[in-house]
Enzyme design. Structure first.
Site, PDB file in Angstrom:
ATOM      1  N   HIS A 114       0.905  -1.311  -0.109  1.00  0.00           N
ATOM      2  CA  HIS A 114       0.037  -0.053  -0.150  1.00  0.00           C
ATOM      3  C   HIS A 114       0.788   1.202  -0.126  1.00  0.00           C
ATOM      4  CE1 HIS A 114      -3.301  -2.677   1.597  1.00  0.00           C
ATOM      5  NE2 HIS A 114      -3.476  -2.720   0.280  1.00  0.00           N
ATOM      6  N   ASP A 161      -5.234  -0.896  -8.697  1.00  0.00           N
ATOM      7  CA  ASP A 161      -4.750  -1.738  -7.639  1.00  0.00           C
ATOM      8  C   ASP A 161      -5.692  -3.334  -7.792  1.00  0.00           C
ATOM      9  OD1 ASP A 161      -4.402  -3.072  -5.383  1.00  0.00           O
ATOM     10  OD2 ASP A 161      -5.282  -1.461  -3.989  1.00  0.00           O
TER      11      ASP A 161
END
Lengths: 278, 278, 278, 278
Positions: C66, C159
């Site tokens: 992340h 993502d």
């Protein structure tokens, strides 16, 4: 098409052999005073009780072990009134025992009360027999119980885990002598004694020990898919009665036991006979 | 103390069930015309023959399958002279067949000649029977062989892999009819038919198909630790003879078969009976 | 000493490579409209989110992915006001994005609303950023969202899961063109692009496609232990800004990202350079 | 389509984490005087050397470890003439070392001569450097060798197995002091020091011990897919030279090492910095 997660329970049955079962979900895990205890839901066999990492019982195949442990002994004895189960906290053997009208009292001597609690919660179909009014559930050391009750029982069952951890004492010659003493003059006992393919030394040694104590000793077999090698043995020590001449079946609705299966279970392949020859 | 390498063969018996065997070393791998073929050395069971990723046979437990496939059929027939094995390229069933003095000719119809070659090289104890002068080894399509020989055999064996890949045709009704036609008027056949715990639909369908063709149909069981669930079934179709009344044993030095084990193998637990009831 | 149960999650990363993680318990399993979704508790990495059998994120190592997805892009752009995340329903990238004061609006376009729900319930530390008032959570097809917003975003993140199932379209050249069009004249995008050890063809093809569309294309690396091979790549397409000259760090309390790590991530070993050379 | 056999090597990296590699065949297995030693052929990474069940090196990814161990140290020293490798019997580090023209003598002190023999036989591309005339291969206890050579080496490498079994002594403070003493006044050493994700205590303790002895201590990182977590650390103790200012690259045809990768390897994520802070 979506892929499911690969989540597997593995039992390393020895350092060279394992069984794997796909798991949907875990239901319970704890460390009891005596052992690790897990309940998981497998795809193949439904719910499964695991003690110290070893499969104890599953929803789908428990009937084999429980029927073949309970009914062979009880159909060998003409009038079994007082019965003891050492271990067997899941209640499966008791469930089969209380199907016999002759039984007046069945004592469960389980050392780990958590096994009983968890079986009642997660395996109600297995534990149901524990509620029978003839059943006396005792959370206690089964070895002590046997030592303290002389000449009292018609049939004693040893429904133990593998001979490691808390169950080691249940495979010792002293214990078999105490079992002998706890039986009436015409009593008999049955113990689960592992696989003839994987545990040959154990079967040899148990048989030798039992034969030193009981006048009649027998080995019989059943197919249990979740136990190592799928071939499971039971050892019977009997003071008088002959399991090859069972009484007519007293139970209905069994899925494995019949009088024919009872007799057939004693037909040992030569490689198994060899383990129990003098 | 040094740790050994963790090298494991796994057979995914279905998508939810697996068996694992620790491997010392690989001995041979090839892609034949029909299937992948591997020989590995396991710690628990010695050398193991693997076809299309599935365990076929191992040094240590092959005796169960080969004795129980061969001898139950041959002890059901009073005078088996001509015998056919469809599949069975490892030679194990043939090795047991040629122990019967009555047998005059035993044909092996194996579609994959590489299985025979590899078995001769890596499993000489299993393949040894292939050298018996009564044996006729034919690398051919067993289905065609059966179709082209009418009324010729006393006993036919179907020693196949699982019902996927090259063996699919050996589980079809047409094939059982061809087997019927290839048998003499008092002939019988035996096929391996997977596990009553894991392959219930297959057993039901094979039994129904065989029953439509043969006057007498039977199922019997054996303990095979390296096959899924450890409980294995065999289906017999017989034109005349009754396997429950076998002839006296004609073989010695067996490790699994005896006349008692033969009879006991037909004592089916109710959950198995159910699969083969009309 | 009691043995724990052996319960393992396995990700077969390709047919020849797997990672195994011991599991304490399962927390959730469902089949959503788009994929299978599981939450399990691993011993090594804490809670783990699994989509279609593949590890998405874990409590213990999620920070790497992340931080390295979010901060490299945002520190390459001098004033990122409008940001889009395609996929990323767990909220981890959003959590990092909202640490940047310059960001005025962050849109999450996740096709599977159940991923968002489950992350909020089981991974509150990861999902927390979704509650930031600047965040606009949209359960929608990210490809459509990108197609329908022209010239609007400063930074776009892709993502995604692996390029199978619902994520296939996120690795297509058409999609990269749409991403280009959705960016402002000085915008940039970053996508996760698998492992240079295990997915070389994918990296080559993505890089070629992005290079055909964007004037500047870059690859950078991070160490992610729960992803195949542990070496993970990200591809950046930039209209104007150069990631090798990042702005001074705007974030504190990171566990992986620093300005030095940012720059170092672009130092590619020759075997990786080769994948992205013209 | 035929199914291949499922034959897998598993390294249990700790009791909760494993890596699995599909194996085509085994090539060699023995128990040496010091450890178990296996060579297998994996599908993903080619041939693999396994000591005591742990992956040591593979054909496909060995370049990372060997280049990053050898070249970072040698490019930190302006004129490395005498070099020692403790362990490293496969020869991979030596192969990289002898690419440096400045090196006049490279001693390999490997305790287990069988590792050298087997590497020459099965990994000729890795072992090839051992034939360089500047190389002195000694089968001996590396700890003793270090103790017995004072002020002799410019660079010392500790290329050990995991800190269990024969390699325990190579992670002890006494040994680092002996290494210090065996170095010239401007010498330096590099040791492999496991994974920052999985072996945090080890990295902390090694760093503390080295820092007590050497004026300058550094940690750097590389991506090694076959080692636990894929993130691997190396610890350098240096009497004088600074690895952050390497000399220009003296080697060509590397697949991982470049001057940029060298520098980037010292950019530590904060969670790794924390392990090595005072």
């Amino acid at each position: 098409m979506a892929n499911s997660m690969e989540l597997w329970f593995t039992e390393l049955q020895n350092s060279n052999l394992s069984i794997g079962l796909r798991v949907n979900r875990t239901l319970h895990s704890e460390q009891t005073e005596f052992q690790s205890l897990d309940v998981v839901e497998t795809v193949q066999y439904g719910r499964m009780l695991v003690l110290d990492g070893c499969v104890m019982t599953t929803d789908k195949d428990e009937f084999v072990y429980h029927e073949m442990l309970a009914h062979v002994g009880l159909h060998t004895h003409p009038e079994p009134k007082n019965v003891l189960v050492v271990g067997g906290g899941d209640g499966g053997v008791i469930r089969e025992i209380v199907k016999h009208p002759a039984v007046e009292r069945a004592v469960l001597a389980e050392i780990d009360g958590r096994v009983i609690d968890i079986s009642r919660e997660y395996f109600p179909q297995i534990a149901q027999g524990l509620n029978d009014p003839r059943v006396d559930v005792q959370v206690c050391d089964g070895i002590k119980h046997v030592q303290e009750h002389k000449g009292e029982y018609d049939v004693i069952y040893v429904d133990s885990t593998d001979p490691i951890g808390p169950a080691v004492g249940l495979f010792a010659k002293d214990f078999y002598q105490a079992v002998y003493d706890a039986l009436k003059p015409d009593g008999l006992f049955v113990a689960q004694t592992e696989s003839p393919f994987a545990n040959q030394d154990l079967i040899r040694h148990v048989h030798r020990d039992v034969r030193d104590i009981f006048p009649h000793t027998y080995l019989y077999l059943a197919h249990i898919p979740t136990y190592p090698t799928g071939m499971w043995s039971f050892t019977m020590g009997s003071k008088q009665y002959n399991p090859l001449e069972p009484v007519a079946s007293r139970v209905r609705d069994t899925k494995y036991y019949t009088t024919e299966v009872h007799k057939a279970a004693f037909a040992l392949p030569p490689f198994v006979q060899e383990l129990v020859q003098k």
